[in-house]
Design a protein around this motif. Structure first.
Motif, short mmCIF file in Angstrom:
data_model
loop_
_atom_site.label_atom_id
_atom_site.label_comp_id
_atom_site.label_asym_id
_atom_site.label_seq_id
_atom_site.Cartn_x
_atom_site.Cartn_y
_atom_site.Cartn_z
N GLU A 128 0.79 -1.54 0.14
CA GLU A 128 0.11 0.05 0.31
C GLU A 128 0.54 1.31 0.46
O GLU A 128 0.18 2.26 -0.58
CB GLU A 128 -1.10 0.15 1.28
CG GLU A 128 -1.66 0.89 0.80
CD GLU A 128 -2.69 1.51 2.70
OE1 GLU A 128 -3.18 2.50 3.54
OE2 GLU A 128 -1.98 0.46 3.72
N GLY A 146 -0.89 0.38 -5.38
CA GLY A 146 -3.07 0.23 -6.03
C GLY A 146 -3.13 -1.46 -5.62
O GLY A 146 -4.39 -1.10 -5.50
N MET A 147 -2.61 -2.22 -6.37
CA MET A 147 -4.02 -2.94 -7.05
C MET A 147 -3.20 -4.35 -5.86
O MET A 147 -4.60 -5.12 -5.78
CB MET A 147 -3.80 -3.73 -8.07
CG MET A 147 -4.65 -2.56 -9.42
SD MET A 147 -5.95 -2.43 -9.54
CE MET A 147 -6.28 -3.92 -9.47
N TYR A 185 -2.88 -3.67 -2.41
CA TYR A 185 -3.15 -3.96 -1.37
C TYR A 185 -4.14 -3.88 -1.44
O TYR A 185 -5.30 -4.67 -0.50
CB TYR A 185 -2.93 -2.04 -1.21
CG TYR A 185 -3.55 -1.77 0.15
CD1 TYR A 185 -4.19 -2.03 1.33
CD2 TYR A 185 -5.17 -1.13 -0.08
CE1 TYR A 185 -4.18 -1.88 2.08
CE2 TYR A 185 -6.08 -0.70 0.81
CZ TYR A 185 -5.82 -0.78 2.43
OH TYR A 185 -6.35 -0.66 3.83
N THR A 186 -5.23 -3.40 -2.49
CA THR A 186 -7.21 -3.69 -3.05
C THR A 186 -7.15 -5.02 -3.02
O THR A 186 -7.93 -5.14 -2.22
CB THR A 186 -7.09 -3.17 -3.94
OG1 THR A 186 -7.04 -1.65 -4.20
CG2 THR A 186 -8.89 -3.39 -4.73
N LYS A 231 -6.01 -6.72 1.09
CA LYS A 231 -7.13 -6.41 2.12
C LYS A 231 -8.21 -7.28 1.41
O LYS A 231 -8.55 -7.45 2.42
CB LYS A 231 -6.81 -4.71 1.90
CG LYS A 231 -7.96 -3.96 2.78
CD LYS A 231 -7.35 -4.37 4.37
CE LYS A 231 -8.98 -3.92 5.06
NZ LYS A 231 -7.24 -3.26 6.49
N SER A 258 -7.09 3.91 -7.93
CA SER A 258 -8.00 4.36 -8.15
C SER A 258 -8.42 5.61 -7.94
O SER A 258 -9.39 6.16 -6.30
CB SER A 258 -8.41 4.10 -6.70
OG SER A 258 -8.22 2.30 -6.87
N LYS A 263 -14.47 0.35 -2.25
CA LYS A 263 -12.73 0.57 -3.23
C LYS A 263 -12.79 -0.40 -4.67
O LYS A 263 -12.56 0.01 -5.07
CB LYS A 263 -12.53 -1.06 -2.70
CG LYS A 263 -10.39 -0.29 -3.01
CD LYS A 263 -9.56 0.79 -2.79
CE LYS A 263 -8.26 0.75 -3.47
NZ LYS A 263 -7.76 2.13 -3.15
N PHE A 264 -14.10 -1.53 -4.58
CA PHE A 264 -13.55 -1.88 -6.42
C PHE A 264 -14.69 -0.81 -7.51
O PHE A 264 -14.01 -1.16 -8.37
CB PHE A 264 -13.97 -2.96 -6.17
CG PHE A 264 -12.92 -4.07 -4.88
CD1 PHE A 264 -12.16 -4.65 -6.16
CD2 PHE A 264 -13.49 -4.25 -3.61
CE1 PHE A 264 -11.29 -5.87 -5.32
CE2 PHE A 264 -12.63 -5.64 -3.32
CZ PHE A 264 -11.49 -6.53 -3.88
N SER A 295 -14.28 2.08 -7.07
CA SER A 295 -13.92 3.32 -7.61
C SER A 295 -12.85 3.55 -7.95
O SER A 295 -12.96 4.76 -8.85
CB SER A 295 -13.02 4.12 -5.71
OG SER A 295 -12.16 2.29 -5.67
N GLU A 296 -12.67 1.99 -8.72
CA GLU A 296 -12.07 2.74 -9.63
C GLU A 296 -12.63 2.95 -11.32
O GLU A 296 -12.64 3.95 -12.22
CB GLU A 296 -11.35 1.71 -10.70
CG GLU A 296 -9.81 0.72 -9.47
CD GLU A 296 -10.50 0.72 -8.47
OE1 GLU A 296 -11.21 0.11 -8.31
OE2 GLU A 296 -9.27 -0.37 -7.17
#
Length: 416
Positions: free
Chosen positions: A49, A202-203, A205-206, A209, A266, A376-377, A379-380
């Motif tokens: 992250e 970014g990817m 971590y997403t 997590k 994101s 979070k998913f 948001s992209e």
């Protein structure tokens, strides 16, 4: 080795060189690597992250000076303040019409696909109180403005640009600002070489997590939102561009690097500086780009509008709440106001949702807990749709102002 074999070998070598030297390839490869690491080694993925956050934080350092310099130079470069006002009003009118249309489409598709009619037993309720407690009751437009740096810089830049038009040594000041602008964009050029690293972090971590399995219960909502945004981009925005004899696929190909960057981070902010340069190269005048893009980042949020409207209807369906026609109109009216600037403040999406749900007085605010796992998913998709929408709006305003120079990009790698 005969000539044909040698030529084939050289041709293959050139293709590989073009691939490995292509910035898009490295961003895409970084995204794939991040997904794989996050899925198979979640703990390591979460640790990545830091790379995504550092990259976005560095990019954000450039946002304020770029917005300020481009708007001031744009207004002072026009010289005619009547034209500044005309472009501004025209842009705001366009933003309002298109974003309202996005809200209506979101509500309509949500009722057709009914993403909230799902098996509730598969959902794991999380505590959303820390995100929504007092959000609606304590909501203040003054506080919202004071906490939104983009809106503040936008206001100051407009005032400074107008004042510069009346400055005695206007030309000298413009030269100094143009030099500063060149320095800022040169620095940004080198920072952008870190984009693959930011996208990877970014990817990773997403996925690490939240995991892929957590999406199953809310998969229907995700698919509905993605489908709606896809249709909005290709039908609505594509139809608008077609009126100006531009194909939406050509535009998407031209800004593909910015789209991939947004996908990885994101954050549509990460692509703001580079999309402004791309649109200028495309043919939009610097003054139009400098006014429309920064303003659009707060007022032209097509993707955010679709997500918010669909999420409200989703929660209504989830709680089996029947909404009348006038209540739906009320929801759209409230979101028209509250969605403005929603992308400018971290976590403001939940504040906007909480304020809207509280104003309706029918859908439990606690329902936001269902959205925490997948926000979070999505948001992209929101950020990418916002980016494309602002690109289209800039082209439309530039065309309508006759401030669009037909591009000559046939011999470039971008193409158009």
């Amino acid at each position: 080795m005969d000539n044909s074999t040698l030529n084939t070998s050289l041709k293959n070598k050139n293709i590989l060189q073009r691939i490995f030297l292509n910035f898009t390839f490295w961003v895409l490869a970084a995204i794939i690597a991040g997904v794989l690491l996050g899925h198979f080694f979640p703990e390591k993925g979460i640790e990545m992250e830091i790379f995504g956050k550092i990259f976005v934080d560095i990019i954000k350092l450039f946002i304020t000076p770029i917005i300020f310099l481009t708007i001031v130079l744009g207004i002072s470069g026009i010289g005619d303040l009547k034209k500044v006002g005309r472009i501004g009003l025209k842009a705001l009118f366009y933003f309002e019409v298109v974003s309202t249309l996005a809200l209506v489409i979101g509500v309509t598709v949500a009722y057709i696909l009914q993403p909230g009619i799902i098996d509730k037993s598969g959902l794991v309720l999380q505590d959303a109180s820390k995100y929504t407690k007092g959000a609606a009751e304590n909501f203040s437009w003054l506080q919202f403005f004071l906490s939104n740096l983009t809106l503040q810089v936008l206001a100051v830049a407009i005032i400074a640009g107008i004042a510069l038009n009346h400055y005695k040594h206007r030309e000298r000041a413009i030269i100094i600002l143009e030099r500063l602008s060149k320095i800022v964009f040169t620095g940004l050029k080198y920072v952008m070489y870190l984009a693959p690293l930011g996208a990877f972090g970014g990817m990773a971590y997403t996925i690490g997590k939240f995991g892929l399995a957590t999406l199953i219960p809310l998969g229907k909502l995700m698919l509905s939102v993605y489908l709606t945004m896809f249709l909005f981009v290709f039908i609505v925005l594509g139809g608008i561009l077609r009126y100006y004899k531009i194909k939406i696929l050509d535009l998407l190909k031209y800004i593909r690097e910015e789209i991939l960057l947004v996908l990885g981070t994101s954050s549509s902010e990460s692509a703001l500086p580079s999309i402004m340069l791309k649109l200028e190269k495309l043919g939009c005048s610097k003054s139009v780009v400098g006014l429309v893009i920064p303003t659009g980042y707060s007022f032209n949020l097509d993707g955010t509008s679709i997500y918010l409207s669909m999420s409200v209807i989703f929660l209504a369906q989830l709680y089996n709440v029947d909404l009348s026609f006038w209540e739906i109109i009320g929801i759209i009216s409230i979101l028209i106001i509250t969605s403005k600037g929603a992308a400018g403040v971290t976590g403001s999406g939940f504040i906007v949702m909480a304020s809207t749900l509280t104003a309706i007085h029918k859908i439990p605010v606690e329902g936001l807990a269902f959205l925490l796992g997948i926000d979070k998913f999505m948001s992209e998709a929101r950020a990418i749709t916002n980016l494309i929408g602002n690109s289209v709006s800039t082209i439309v305003i530039a065309k309508s102002e006759n401030d669009f120079t037909e591009p000559n990009l046939e011999n470039t790698e971008e193409g158009f």
